[in-house]
Design a protein around this motif. Structure first.
Motif, PDB file in Angstrom:
ATOM      1  N   LEU A   6       0.870  -1.175   0.000  1.00  0.00           N
ATOM      2  CA  LEU A   6       0.000   0.000   0.000  1.00  0.00           C
ATOM      3  C   LEU A   6       0.903   1.220   0.000  1.00  0.00           C
ATOM      4  CD1 LEU A   6      -2.819  -0.734   2.577  1.00  0.00           C
ATOM      5  CD2 LEU A   6      -3.060  -0.442   0.145  1.00  0.00           C
ATOM      6  N   ASP A   7       0.735   2.083  -0.971  1.00  0.00           N
ATOM      7  CA  ASP A   7       1.528   3.298  -1.035  1.00  0.00           C
ATOM      8  C   ASP A   7       0.759   4.503  -0.534  1.00  0.00           C
ATOM      9  OD1 ASP A   7       3.018   2.291  -4.167  1.00  0.00           O
ATOM     10  OD2 ASP A   7       3.646   1.911  -2.129  1.00  0.00           O
ATOM     11  N   VAL A   8      -0.440   4.295  -0.040  1.00  0.00           N
ATOM     12  CA  VAL A   8      -1.261   5.381   0.478  1.00  0.00           C
ATOM     13  C   VAL A   8      -1.541   5.112   1.943  1.00  0.00           C
ATOM     14  CG1 VAL A   8      -2.346   5.869  -1.741  1.00  0.00           C
ATOM     15  CG2 VAL A   8      -3.400   4.240  -0.217  1.00  0.00           C
ATOM     16  N   GLU A  10      -3.330   4.211   5.368  1.00  0.00           N
ATOM     17  CA  GLU A  10      -4.376   3.215   5.643  1.00  0.00           C
ATOM     18  C   GLU A  10      -5.760   3.835   5.603  1.00  0.00           C
ATOM     19  OE1 GLU A  10      -5.652  -0.550   6.031  1.00  0.00           O
ATOM     20  OE2 GLU A  10      -3.575   0.045   5.895  1.00  0.00           O
ATOM     21  N   GLN A  12      -6.859   6.260   3.740  1.00  0.00           N
ATOM     22  CA  GLN A  12      -7.274   6.422   2.354  1.00  0.00           C
ATOM     23  C   GLN A  12      -7.551   5.057   1.718  1.00  0.00           C
ATOM     24  OE1 GLN A  12      -4.576   8.672  -0.049  1.00  0.00           O
ATOM     25  NE2 GLN A  12      -5.816   8.455  -1.872  1.00  0.00           N
ATOM     26  N   ALA A  13      -6.763   4.046   2.074  1.00  0.00           N
ATOM     27  CA  ALA A  13      -6.940   2.724   1.491  1.00  0.00           C
ATOM     28  C   ALA A  13      -8.323   2.167   1.791  1.00  0.00           C
ATOM     29  CB  ALA A  13      -5.871   1.772   2.026  1.00  0.00           C
ATOM     30  N   SER A  14      -8.865   2.453   2.951  1.00  0.00           N
ATOM     31  CA  SER A  14     -10.155   1.898   3.315  1.00  0.00           C
ATOM     32  C   SER A  14     -11.309   2.532   2.539  1.00  0.00           C
ATOM     33  CB  SER A  14     -10.387   2.039   4.822  1.00  0.00           C
ATOM     34  OG  SER A  14     -10.452   3.407   5.169  1.00  0.00           O
ATOM     35  N   CYS A  34      -8.725  -2.117  -0.308  1.00  0.00           N
ATOM     36  CA  CYS A  34      -7.561  -1.881  -1.157  1.00  0.00           C
ATOM     37  C   CYS A  34      -7.328  -0.386  -1.297  1.00  0.00           C
ATOM     38  CB  CYS A  34      -7.766  -2.513  -2.533  1.00  0.00           C
ATOM     39  SG  CYS A  34      -9.049  -1.726  -3.540  1.00  0.00           S
ATOM     40  N   ASN A  35      -6.270  -0.013  -2.012  1.00  0.00           N
ATOM     41  CA  ASN A  35      -6.049   1.394  -2.315  1.00  0.00           C
ATOM     42  C   ASN A  35      -6.659   1.701  -3.681  1.00  0.00           C
ATOM     43  OD1 ASN A  35      -4.193   0.503  -4.262  1.00  0.00           O
ATOM     44  ND2 ASN A  35      -2.405   1.090  -3.070  1.00  0.00           N
ATOM     45  N   ALA A  36      -6.494   2.906  -4.158  1.00  0.00           N
ATOM     46  CA  ALA A  36      -7.118   3.350  -5.409  1.00  0.00           C
ATOM     47  C   ALA A  36      -6.637   2.556  -6.618  1.00  0.00           C
ATOM     48  CB  ALA A  36      -6.866   4.841  -5.619  1.00  0.00           C
ATOM     49  N   ASP A  39      -4.486  -2.346  -4.940  1.00  0.00           N
ATOM     50  CA  ASP A  39      -3.508  -3.104  -4.163  1.00  0.00           C
ATOM     51  C   ASP A  39      -4.112  -3.498  -2.822  1.00  0.00           C
ATOM     52  OD1 ASP A  39      -1.627  -2.620  -6.185  1.00  0.00           O
ATOM     53  OD2 ASP A  39      -0.932  -0.791  -5.205  1.00  0.00           O
ATOM     54  N   GLN A  41      -3.559  -5.161   0.879  1.00  0.00           N
ATOM     55  CA  GLN A  41      -2.523  -5.446   1.869  1.00  0.00           C
ATOM     56  C   GLN A  41      -2.812  -6.824   2.459  1.00  0.00           C
ATOM     57  OE1 GLN A  41      -2.225  -2.651   5.085  1.00  0.00           O
ATOM     58  NE2 GLN A  41      -0.079  -3.141   5.408  1.00  0.00           N
TER      59      GLN A  41
END
Length: 74
Positions: A6-8, A10, A12-14, A34-36, A39, A41
């Motif tokens: 995850l590059d964003v 947590e 934002q990922a949710s 996941c992220n936008a 991806d 985790q």
């Protein structure tokens, strides 16, 4: 698509989920945070969720459609 990172943040990922829609059962799907970019985790999933995720990926085209990234409602 790197499903392990995850590059964003947590938070934002949710806001997104990777959704595998059933090819045969309307309304049946598996979804994972996941992220936008889609991806997931993997280390953050429960054992059952990880099992479901790996199953869904293995049967894309036979049981589930290709996954789509969707914004979470709410």
């Amino acid at each position: 698509m790197d499903m392990n990172s995850l590059d964003v943040p947590e938070q934002q990922a949710s806001q997104f989920e990777l959704r595998f829609q059933s090819l045969f059962h309307t309304g049946k799907a598996l979804a994972f945070p996941c992220n936008a970019r889609g991806d997931v985790q993997l280390d953050a999933l429960s054992a059952k969720a990880l099992e479901n995720y790996l199953f869904a990926r293995a049967v894309v085209g036979r049981e589930y459609a290709s996954p789509e990234v969707q914004a979470c409602e709410g």
